[in-house]
Design an enzyme around this catalytic site. Structure first.
Site, short mmCIF file in Angstrom:
data_model
loop_
_atom_site.label_atom_id
_atom_site.label_comp_id
_atom_site.label_asym_id
_atom_site.label_seq_id
_atom_site.Cartn_x
_atom_site.Cartn_y
_atom_site.Cartn_z
CB THR A 76 -0.94 0.01 1.23
OG1 THR A 76 -1.87 1.10 1.08
CG2 THR A 76 -0.19 0.18 2.53
CB SER A 77 1.02 4.22 0.72
OG SER A 77 1.37 5.58 0.69
CB ALA A 78 5.82 4.56 0.05
#
Length: 231
Positions: A76-78
């Site tokens: 998720t995300s980075a």
């Protein structure tokens, strides 16, 4: 039953997956939620030299030492950047890649050229991230007050190079991967254009959630349903 490795994003740790991991385990799946170097409960050892590549090496080594096969590698995300790099290192152990409102950069791209930052980050020689006030008002804004306070208490700045350095990849984008992209409609970052590019390049299954950037906290049941979709 499947094996899931859930990789967190910036300012987080394995704790971000607590609600989803509990549900997957209750359904009989094997679940790992590693905290990356310099993050979460490992923030006290943050130092220069932590990069996407070194964090990805940790994930790849986890897969090896736990002798995992047919892994559902979720970022998720980075954490999306980390799973791209880790997948290169552990190709034969990956069944599917899942990008949950995640970044998936091309070689040489930088996060700062993709995400929309509404306020300056607090940056030191080794870490970077939004201020705690910004995190409370923006990052976790869609969570209920108790959950927001719980998450904010665990918020930590991210290792600088692991977020700001140009992306290092060898041949990730030239390989075929089974993949899924889960786009959160109420999240500003990463932009939908970025996530649609990921889906197009990987010919990935596309899901959308009526959630902000942290569906693993705000919508754990809906997110788990996506993860269990084997299309």
């Amino acid at each position: 039953m499947a094996t899931y490795v859930l990789v967190h994003g910036a300012y987080q740790g394995g704790w971000i997956w607590k609600l989803v991991a509990a549900r997957l385990r209750a359904a009989g799946h094997e679940v790992y939620v590693p905290t990356l170097d310099g993050c979460g409960e490992r923030h006290h050892v943050v130092r220069p030299g932590i990069t996407v590549t070194t964090q990805a090496q940790e994930v790849a080594q986890l897969l090896f030492y736990e002798d995992m096969q047919a892994v559902q590698l979720v970022g998720t995300s980075a954490g999306g950047m980390v799973i791209c790099r880790a997948a290169e290192m552990a190709r034969d152990r990956i069944a599917r890649l899942v990008f949950v409102d995640a970044l998936a950069l091309l070689p040489g791209e930088q996060v700062g050229n993709i995400v929309k930052r509404s306020a300056p980050y607090e940056t030191t020689a080794i870490t970077t991230g939004p201020s705690r006030a910004d995190a409370a008002q923006r990052l976790f804004a869609d969570l209920n007050p108790d959950l927001r306070a719980w998450a904010l208490a665990r918020y930590t700045p991210h290792p600088l190079a692991a977020l700001e350095a140009p992306m290092e990849l060898d041949n990730f984008w030239s390989q075929p991967w089974a993949a899924m992209v889960i786009y959160c409609r109420h999240s500003v970052n990463p932009p939908d254009t970025h996530q649609r590019r990921t889906a197009e390049k990987l010919q990935a299954t596309w899901h959308e959630l009526d959630a902000g950037h942290y569906p693993m906290l705000s919508h754990p049941e809906a997110l788990m349903a996506c993860l269990l979709d084997d299309r």
